[in-house]
Write an enzyme that holds these catalytic residues in place. Sequence first.
Site, PDB file in Angstrom:
ATOM      1  CB  ILE A   1     -13.436 -15.005 -30.024  1.00 47.08           C
ATOM      2  CG1 ILE A   1     -12.905 -16.105 -30.948  1.00 47.08           C
ATOM      3  CG2 ILE A   1     -12.780 -13.690 -30.385  1.00 47.08           C
ATOM      4  CD1 ILE A   1     -13.213 -15.843 -32.443  1.00 47.08           C
ATOM      5  CB  SER A   2      -9.764 -18.440 -27.039  1.00 48.50           C
ATOM      6  OG  SER A   2     -10.713 -18.860 -26.101  1.00 48.50           O
ATOM      7  CD  GLN A   3      -2.914 -15.493 -27.440  1.00 43.79           C
ATOM      8  OE1 GLN A   3      -3.127 -15.748 -26.256  1.00 43.79           O
ATOM      9  NE2 GLN A   3      -1.731 -15.241 -27.923  1.00 43.79           N
TER      10      GLN A   3
END
Length: 243
Positions: A91-93
Amino acid sequence: MPRFSGVLLLIASGLGLNSACGQMNYESERQAMVDELRNESRLTEEYGAPRISDQTLEVLGRVPRHEFVPDDQKRYAYENRPLPIGAGQTISQPYIVALMTDLAEVTKDDVVLEVGTGSGYQAAVLSELAGHVYTIEIIEMLGQRAKSVLDRLGYNNVTVRIGDGYAGWPDQAPFDAILVTAAPENIPQPLIEQLAVGGRMVIPVGAEGEVQVLQVLTKNSDGLLIVKNVIAVRFVPLIREER
Ligand code: SAM
């Protein structure tokens, strides 16, 4: 039998109290994350990155990121960093989710395409701003899990499909905004074709392990693309379906 009912009641209400405290913690952690993003955005602005808008920060303050990560990652859900979600993906930052959302300039009637559903979190964020979000994930297990989380949380304006997002979603094109959350080496031609006139595509471009650049492409009325480089980023590669 009736002698034990009071004990059972106490245990049950004790559980309820714990889970209510857990919810409160997530909420305060989420607000702390939003404050951190606001500060980070002020700092990165000095280096030329755009400032994250209050509207996007408000959305990140509402969407429950902890619901989109595996159980063993929930305690880190509101740290400003990517987290593993299985199948070697992340899951992206949150800062990157906020930045990409802002760059896409989504408004409430927009039809949006996301390539790389992953956990479903970015799709949920977009769905709070858009008319409808179409999102494609190439790894079936991730796509199915994201779909069930989005359905359970009531994100009714998101449609998830399993497949190779390189080809886009021709049946639903053109798109007012396209977000690609895995990096191709070159911009996929089908996505360029499926971008509406006036539409924005936000996409990290570059080879795995090398410097990738987050780009914003805008299609003008002559069908020409205006390309703007935003910042250097590191994304997982865009995988191609075996043909
Ligand atoms: N947007 C996601 C989120 O909010 O959790 C994070 C995306 S993760 C950085 C990149 C995702 O892109 C992975 O789940 C990966 O499986 C997916 N992906 C990679 N290549 C793809 C392709 N060709 N089509 C669709 N999804 C792809």
